[in-house]
Design a protein around this motif. Structure first.
Motif, short mmCIF file in Angstrom:
data_model
loop_
_atom_site.label_atom_id
_atom_site.label_comp_id
_atom_site.label_asym_id
_atom_site.label_seq_id
_atom_site.Cartn_x
_atom_site.Cartn_y
_atom_site.Cartn_z
N SER A 179 50.80 60.92 74.12
CA SER A 179 50.95 60.43 75.64
C SER A 179 50.77 59.12 75.73
CB SER A 179 49.73 61.21 76.25
OG SER A 179 49.61 62.65 76.37
N LYS A 180 51.41 58.37 74.95
CA LYS A 180 51.58 56.75 75.04
C LYS A 180 53.02 56.50 74.81
CE LYS A 180 47.29 56.04 74.41
NZ LYS A 180 46.37 55.35 75.76
N SER A 181 53.54 55.45 75.48
CA SER A 181 54.75 54.73 75.58
C SER A 181 55.36 54.49 74.26
CB SER A 181 54.82 53.76 76.67
OG SER A 181 54.12 52.53 76.19
N ALA A 182 56.31 53.98 73.86
CA ALA A 182 56.95 53.39 72.83
C ALA A 182 56.47 52.21 72.66
CB ALA A 182 58.48 53.33 72.86
N ALA A 183 56.21 51.46 73.75
CA ALA A 183 55.54 49.84 73.71
C ALA A 183 54.09 50.07 72.98
CB ALA A 183 55.83 49.40 75.10
N GLN A 184 53.44 50.99 73.76
CA GLN A 184 52.23 51.09 73.10
C GLN A 184 51.96 51.58 71.58
OE1 GLN A 184 51.27 53.91 76.46
NE2 GLN A 184 49.37 52.66 76.92
N VAL A 185 53.02 52.24 71.51
CA VAL A 185 52.99 52.56 69.83
C VAL A 185 53.26 51.68 68.97
CG1 VAL A 185 54.53 53.89 68.01
CG2 VAL A 185 53.85 55.08 70.06
N ALA A 186 54.14 50.67 69.23
CA ALA A 186 54.35 49.60 68.67
C ALA A 186 53.44 48.54 68.76
CB ALA A 186 55.67 48.59 69.23
N LEU A 187 52.85 48.46 69.63
CA LEU A 187 51.55 47.59 69.56
C LEU A 187 50.40 47.98 68.68
CD1 LEU A 187 51.38 46.58 73.21
CD2 LEU A 187 52.06 45.06 71.43
N ARG A 188 50.12 49.18 68.86
CA ARG A 188 49.19 49.87 68.10
C ARG A 188 49.50 49.83 66.62
NH1 ARG A 188 43.91 51.20 67.71
NH2 ARG A 188 43.76 52.17 65.56
N TRP A 189 50.77 49.78 66.32
CA TRP A 189 51.17 49.73 64.76
C TRP A 189 51.06 48.29 64.27
CZ3 TRP A 189 55.54 46.48 63.55
CH2 TRP A 189 56.02 46.77 62.31
N LEU A 190 51.07 47.39 65.01
CA LEU A 190 50.61 45.97 64.83
C LEU A 190 49.18 45.78 64.26
CD1 LEU A 190 53.25 44.03 67.20
CD2 LEU A 190 53.10 44.00 64.69
N VAL A 191 48.39 46.28 65.27
CA VAL A 191 46.91 46.07 65.19
C VAL A 191 46.30 47.10 64.20
CG1 VAL A 191 46.76 45.38 67.63
CG2 VAL A 191 46.28 47.77 67.16
N GLN A 192 46.98 48.27 64.08
CA GLN A 192 46.48 49.24 63.16
C GLN A 192 46.90 48.57 61.63
OE1 GLN A 192 46.74 53.36 64.12
NE2 GLN A 192 46.83 53.74 61.95
N GLN A 193 47.58 47.68 61.28
CA GLN A 193 47.94 47.00 60.10
C GLN A 193 46.85 46.07 59.92
OE1 GLN A 193 52.07 46.46 58.93
NE2 GLN A 193 52.35 46.91 60.92
N GLY A 194 46.11 45.50 61.02
CA GLY A 194 45.27 44.30 60.92
C GLY A 194 45.54 43.18 61.55
N HIS A 195 47.01 43.36 61.98
CA HIS A 195 47.49 41.93 62.56
C HIS A 195 46.97 41.70 64.16
CE1 HIS A 195 49.99 42.25 59.09
NE2 HIS A 195 50.78 43.19 59.66
N VAL A 196 47.09 40.33 64.48
CA VAL A 196 47.03 40.17 65.99
C VAL A 196 48.25 40.53 66.55
CG1 VAL A 196 46.38 38.22 67.36
CG2 VAL A 196 45.20 38.30 65.39
N ALA A 197 48.23 41.03 67.66
CA ALA A 197 49.43 41.52 68.40
C ALA A 197 49.34 40.78 69.89
CB ALA A 197 49.74 42.85 68.71
N LEU A 198 50.49 40.02 70.20
CA LEU A 198 50.80 39.43 71.42
C LEU A 198 51.62 40.31 72.32
CD1 LEU A 198 51.66 35.67 70.65
CD2 LEU A 198 49.07 36.65 70.90
N PHE A 205 43.63 51.23 72.26
CA PHE A 205 42.42 51.11 71.39
C PHE A 205 41.95 52.68 71.42
CE2 PHE A 205 42.95 46.62 72.40
CZ PHE A 205 43.05 46.29 71.17
N ASP A 206 42.56 53.74 72.15
CA ASP A 206 41.84 54.77 72.06
C ASP A 206 42.72 55.98 71.17
OD1 ASP A 206 44.20 54.80 73.84
OD2 ASP A 206 43.31 55.79 75.47
N PHE A 207 43.65 55.53 70.46
CA PHE A 207 44.32 56.35 69.79
C PHE A 207 44.57 55.64 68.34
CE2 PHE A 207 47.88 54.08 71.28
CZ PHE A 207 48.95 54.16 70.63
N ALA A 208 45.09 56.42 67.32
CA ALA A 208 45.40 56.21 66.00
C ALA A 208 46.46 56.52 65.78
CB ALA A 208 44.07 55.98 65.08
N LEU A 209 47.64 56.00 65.01
CA LEU A 209 48.64 56.40 64.65
C LEU A 209 48.41 57.19 62.96
CD1 LEU A 209 51.09 53.39 65.19
CD2 LEU A 209 51.09 55.82 66.35
N ASP A 210 49.02 58.17 62.87
CA ASP A 210 48.63 58.68 61.39
C ASP A 210 49.60 58.47 60.40
OD1 ASP A 210 51.11 60.23 61.58
OD2 ASP A 210 50.22 61.88 62.58
N ASP A 211 49.42 58.70 59.02
CA ASP A 211 50.21 58.06 58.16
C ASP A 211 51.91 58.31 58.24
OD1 ASP A 211 47.82 57.14 57.01
OD2 ASP A 211 47.61 58.65 55.46
#
Length: 274
Positions: free
Chosen positions: A205-224, A240-246
């Motif tokens: 229940s997230k947007s594509a934009a939220q997925v991309a930002l989550r993908w960045l921070v989940q890798q340990g990066h800082v995302a702007l 910060f209320d969801f995590a992408l699976d493998d």
């Protein structure tokens, strides 16, 4: 909000960038960004909106000790007579005594990296910034910066999004303890429209934009992140209320393409690694 830690710097993993934003847009959206939870703000001398950001933060009553402020020295100021003076001008515009992070904006090709790093170190030693870093450097330049800098290089701010995952640079950065700060995470508007990212977002229940930002921070990066629309700010922060699976992470990685790079201005950009 989670943080990225590099060489003693604790950087909020999600930042709010004001690239290509007018003074009016900055002043309108910053209160909404603060209300949503943003405390990391990224600007630059060449954006010509440092003063608007400083004024908006002050007008909103933001506490300096709760903020993480980043600005960048423009290439025209890579000289002994302009570097320090330009930082003083930035501090005045931002209405602060020091920034948290000061970056070299582009490597360009007129001033050697060694000279740029020497001036950057002098600014840190003078108390004008807590931490220093670089931006848009390739692997060789970043490694040279790390070797030559007396102060730790805490980050390399580079273009990164699902179409340009920067695998080689990420590996080299991790080996040097340098955090990646990702800009252009929306690939200049392509990410929100991507059907594959929209499909992944639908699972959470997230947007594509939220997925991309989550993908960045989940890798340990800082995302702007960036938006000039106050009504969109909360969406950008709600990652910060969801995590992408493998499988999702792998699917996003498969979107990488050879022509994924968008930002490569002649005379400023280095010879990219990929």
């Amino acid at each position: 909000m989670q943080n990225v830690v590099a060489h003693g710097a604790t950087i909020p993993a999600l930042g709010f960038g004001v690239f290509r934003m007018s003074d009016a847009e900055v002043e309108r959206v910053i209160p909404a960004a603060l209300e949503a939870g943003f405390r990391h703000f990224d600007t630059a001398q060449i954006y010509q909106n440092e003063a608007a950001l400083g004024q908006a933060l002050r007008a909103a009553g933001a506490r300096r000790d709760e903020l993480f402020l980043t600005t960048k020295v423009w290439v025209d100021n890579y000289s002994a007579d302009r570097f320090a003076a330009s930082i003083d001008e930035s501090l005045n515009r931002l209405q602060v005594e020091q920034v948290d992070l000061l970056l070299l904006h582009w490597p360009a090709d007129k001033v050697p990296v060694a000279a740029q790093i020497e001036m950057l170190n002098a600014a840190q030693a003078a108390g004008k910034t807590r931490f220093v870093g670089v931006s848009n450097q390739n692997i060789a330049q970043m490694q040279e910066s790390v070797r030559r800098s007396q102060a730790p290089i805490v980050t390399n701010q580079v273009e990164m999004h699902p179409y340009l995952p920067q695998a080689a640079l990420v590996a080299a950065s991790r080996a040097s303890g340098v955090a990646i700060t990702a800009y252009y995470g929306m690939a200049d508007g392509a990410v929100p429209k991507d059907p594959a990212l929209q499909k992944i977002g639908a699972k959470y229940s997230k947007s594509a934009a939220q997925v991309a930002l989550r993908w960045l921070v989940q890798q340990g990066h800082v995302a702007l992140s960036k938006t000039a629309r106050p009504e969109r700010v909360k969406e950008n922060f709600a990652i910060f209320d969801f995590a992408l699976d493998d499988s999702d992470m792998a699917a996003i990685a498969s979107l990488a393409r050879p022509d994924g790079r968008i930002v490569s201005p002649a005379g400023l950009a280095p010879a990219w690694d990929a």
